[in-house]
Design an enzyme around this catalytic site. Sequence first.
Site, PDB file in Angstrom:
ATOM      1  N   GLU A  90      43.989  34.224  35.658  1.00  0.00           N
ATOM      2  CA  GLU A  90      43.809  33.166  34.658  1.00  0.00           C
ATOM      3  C   GLU A  90      42.905  33.623  33.512  1.00  0.00           C
ATOM      4  OE1 GLU A  90      42.729  33.424  37.701  1.00  0.00           O
ATOM      5  OE2 GLU A  90      41.059  32.101  38.194  1.00  0.00           O
ATOM      6  N   ARG A  91      42.239  34.794  33.693  1.00  0.00           N
ATOM      7  CA  ARG A  91      41.389  35.275  32.594  1.00  0.00           C
ATOM      8  C   ARG A  91      42.196  36.100  31.588  1.00  0.00           C
ATOM      9  NH1 ARG A  91      36.412  37.434  36.051  1.00  0.00           N
ATOM     10  NH2 ARG A  91      37.863  37.217  37.757  1.00  0.00           N
ATOM     11  N   SER A  94      39.438  41.199  44.321  1.00  0.00           N
ATOM     12  CA  SER A  94      38.198  41.567  44.998  1.00  0.00           C
ATOM     13  C   SER A  94      38.376  41.501  46.518  1.00  0.00           C
ATOM     14  CB  SER A  94      37.088  40.617  44.555  1.00  0.00           C
ATOM     15  OG  SER A  94      37.483  39.290  44.833  1.00  0.00           O
ATOM     16  N   CYS A 122      39.297  49.780  39.419  1.00  0.00           N
ATOM     17  CA  CYS A 122      39.046  49.888  40.858  1.00  0.00           C
ATOM     18  C   CYS A 122      38.918  51.349  41.262  1.00  0.00           C
ATOM     19  CB  CYS A 122      40.138  49.187  41.645  1.00  0.00           C
ATOM     20  SG  CYS A 122      41.707  50.021  41.470  1.00  0.00           S
ATOM     21  N   GLU A 143      29.878  46.782  44.927  1.00  0.00           N
ATOM     22  CA  GLU A 143      30.737  47.010  43.764  1.00  0.00           C
ATOM     23  C   GLU A 143      30.105  46.302  42.557  1.00  0.00           C
ATOM     24  OE1 GLU A 143      34.667  45.066  43.532  1.00  0.00           O
ATOM     25  OE2 GLU A 143      35.433  46.935  42.679  1.00  0.00           O
TER      26      GLU A 143
HETATM   27  P1  NAD Z   1      39.481  38.230  41.916  1.00  0.00           P
HETATM   28  O1  NAD Z   1      39.492  38.491  43.380  1.00  0.00           O
HETATM   29  O2  NAD Z   1      38.444  37.325  41.365  1.00  0.00           O
HETATM   30  O3  NAD Z   1      40.898  37.583  41.458  1.00  0.00           O
HETATM   31  C1  NAD Z   1      42.133  38.196  41.788  1.00  0.00           C
HETATM   32  C2  NAD Z   1      43.207  37.102  41.854  1.00  0.00           C
HETATM   33  O4  NAD Z   1      42.878  36.200  42.906  1.00  0.00           O
HETATM   34  C3  NAD Z   1      43.306  36.276  40.574  1.00  0.00           C
HETATM   35  O5  NAD Z   1      44.665  36.033  40.301  1.00  0.00           O
HETATM   36  C4  NAD Z   1      42.561  34.987  40.919  1.00  0.00           C
HETATM   37  O6  NAD Z   1      43.076  33.858  40.271  1.00  0.00           O
HETATM   38  C5  NAD Z   1      42.763  34.865  42.423  1.00  0.00           C
HETATM   39  N1  NAD Z   1      41.613  34.256  43.112  1.00  0.00           N
HETATM   40  C6  NAD Z   1      40.303  34.347  42.749  1.00  0.00           C
HETATM   41  N2  NAD Z   1      39.531  33.698  43.645  1.00  0.00           N
HETATM   42  C7  NAD Z   1      40.369  33.191  44.587  1.00  0.00           C
HETATM   43  C8  NAD Z   1      40.160  32.425  45.769  1.00  0.00           C
HETATM   44  N3  NAD Z   1      38.951  32.050  46.157  1.00  0.00           N
HETATM   45  N4  NAD Z   1      41.236  32.071  46.494  1.00  0.00           N
HETATM   46  C9  NAD Z   1      42.480  32.441  46.127  1.00  0.00           C
HETATM   47  N5  NAD Z   1      42.729  33.177  45.001  1.00  0.00           N
HETATM   48  C10 NAD Z   1      41.695  33.549  44.248  1.00  0.00           C
HETATM   49  O7  NAD Z   1      39.469  39.660  41.196  1.00  0.00           O
HETATM   50  P2  NAD Z   1      39.268  39.972  39.645  1.00  0.00           P
HETATM   51  O8  NAD Z   1      37.841  39.710  39.282  1.00  0.00           O
HETATM   52  O9  NAD Z   1      40.344  39.359  38.848  1.00  0.00           O
HETATM   53  O10 NAD Z   1      39.531  41.554  39.623  1.00  0.00           O
HETATM   54  C11 NAD Z   1      38.548  42.513  39.896  1.00  0.00           C
HETATM   55  C12 NAD Z   1      38.594  42.978  41.329  1.00  0.00           C
HETATM   56  O11 NAD Z   1      39.882  43.508  41.644  1.00  0.00           O
HETATM   57  C13 NAD Z   1      37.609  44.108  41.617  1.00  0.00           C
HETATM   58  O12 NAD Z   1      37.008  43.883  42.868  1.00  0.00           O
HETATM   59  C14 NAD Z   1      38.492  45.345  41.647  1.00  0.00           C
HETATM   60  O13 NAD Z   1      37.976  46.427  42.401  1.00  0.00           O
HETATM   61  C15 NAD Z   1      39.731  44.782  42.253  1.00  0.00           C
HETATM   62  N6  NAD Z   1      40.887  45.612  41.967  1.00  0.00           N
HETATM   63  C16 NAD Z   1      41.367  46.396  42.979  1.00  0.00           C
HETATM   64  C17 NAD Z   1      42.441  47.220  42.748  1.00  0.00           C
HETATM   65  C18 NAD Z   1      42.959  48.104  43.848  1.00  0.00           C
HETATM   66  O14 NAD Z   1      43.950  48.772  43.634  1.00  0.00           O
HETATM   67  N7  NAD Z   1      42.340  48.148  45.022  1.00  0.00           N
HETATM   68  C19 NAD Z   1      43.043  47.263  41.483  1.00  0.00           C
HETATM   69  C20 NAD Z   1      42.537  46.446  40.467  1.00  0.00           C
HETATM   70  C21 NAD Z   1      41.446  45.616  40.728  1.00  0.00           C
END
Ligand code: NAD
Length: 496
Positions: free
Chosen positions: A183-184, A233, A288, A389
């Site tokens: 959503e961001r 995350s 990541c 992280e």
């Molecule tokens: P985030 O976990 O906050 O959000 C990811 C997705 O989950 C979004 O679409 C969000 O709307 C949804 N979401 C958020 N909170 C939720 C909840 N409580 N319940 C259900 N859905 C929820 O992650 P972010 O801040 O958007 O992205 C950064 C993170 O992603 C970092 O930790 C990074 O390391 C990780 N990442 C990992 C990889 C990988 O390949 N391992 C790749 C890219 C990013």
Amino acid sequence: MTVAAPPLTKLPNYIHGRWIESNATDWLDVTNPATGEPIAKVPLSDAAEVASAVEAAAAAYPEWRHTPPEDRIQPLFKLKQLLEDHIDEVGRIITQENGKTFAEAKAELRRTIENVEVACGIPMMMQGYNLEDVARGIDEIMIRQPLGVVAAITPFNFPGMVPFWFLPYAIACGNTLVLKPSERVPLTMRFVFELLEQTGLPKGVVSLVNGGKAVVDALLDHPKVRAISFVGSTPVARYVYARAGANGKRAQCQGGAKNHVIVLPDADMQMATQIISDSAFGCAGQRCLAVSVAVTVGEAQKTFRDSIADAASKLRVGNGLDEGVQMGPVITPQSKSRVESLIGVGEKQGAKVLLDGRNSRIPKCEAGNFVKPTILDDLPATSELADTEIFGPVLSLIHASDMDEALTFLERNPYGNQASLFTSSGSAARRFRYEVPAGNIGINIGVAAPMAYFPFSGWKDSFFGVLHGQGRDAIEFYTEKKVVIERWARDHSRKF
Ligand code: NAD
């Protein structure tokens, strides 16, 4: 007289081949992280909107599944060309909503396109295998069939690429897909779905539902969704994996990371410095696969510390659309405060702030979320921050007396997304590759991001599941295997 600003565009959902305004009661501002300006409004859609996207996907599935693979990939060939033609436009959107530089956005789109190209090989990659005469006159074959409706949930840091770790493979294999982008950063997929519309894909094969947790939960609970691909995350990845599993769905959930690089004294220090600087501070550390801990061994400590501090201090920070800018802002003001406060935690836990990027002011971008490159020297290897992280432009330096000691730091890392080594020794490289518990290994590489035809691996708390995104794993994930054993009478004119 002041002129009122025009109302912000309200982003629609894309369901059954139509752009539909959400009936959400909650809308969030999408904000340019470099300027603080709101650029659009995104709905927090509800479970009913998810249900209508899933029903549209379920309705489109039978016909799409019967479409020959060769025909299913034709829209992907068109999409590749459309993405190439619009790469600058999409790149600018990524920079505006995510903050990374225009060059970084275009590099992200190259990998996005590469995933489309690889998925175009589905007629070969989806093939099964067979053996005649497993017993006299009996043949056995394995065929792959699509699952049905699948869903992908993606993070903010790669608004173009991460959805494409999933979308091209899912649909080329004959599934229909519902995507929930972060959503961001919802504007990139809004634009890409407009391109998808021009490819001739039948209605309902792909849908887009904007929103947050409620959309994710509705996808996790909908009985017609067969599989979930998630990137984000670690706490959310763990939650999604558990809830998908409890509901009997197949799931692949990629989580957060803390990536180490070991610098041996025999490394080419100039090359190591440039590459590690790009890995730690590129995309403002919001990758990541960003290196966030450098472990120097023996006399590498002083040379590397001086050279990395020098390189990091010279990076030009600003609005990613401005010429010559090498590093953009972090995603939100909350993220900026969190990163700055974690730098303070590092100090309290015993590190020296060698380069301090807190409280940065960037001319013409006063309202942006900027943290300049930061280096924490001598962070104790056992400190909590060494395992946290940060997801910002902060590199911690840890010193080890030899490679054995350096490897113990990597072993205790709760994450396993990436680990890198800089050396000119083949045997050190082989030992590293053999022993290190991480899914993506770089030898003299700073961001070991697998090409689209290799799996994006991740171990420990960086991944929950078995089959990864991209490459052959994607085909395995998006198909079910069926084994058929056949016996036919030699002479069937008389007996049957
Ligand atoms: P985030 O976990 O906050 O959000 C990811 C997705 O989950 C979004 O679409 C969000 O709307 C949804 N979401 C958020 N909170 C939720 C909840 N409580 N319940 C259900 N859905 C929820 O992650 P972010 O801040 O958007 O992205 C950064 C993170 O992603 C970092 O930790 C990074 O390391 C990780 N990442 C990992 C990889 C990988 O390949 N391992 C790749 C890219 C990013």
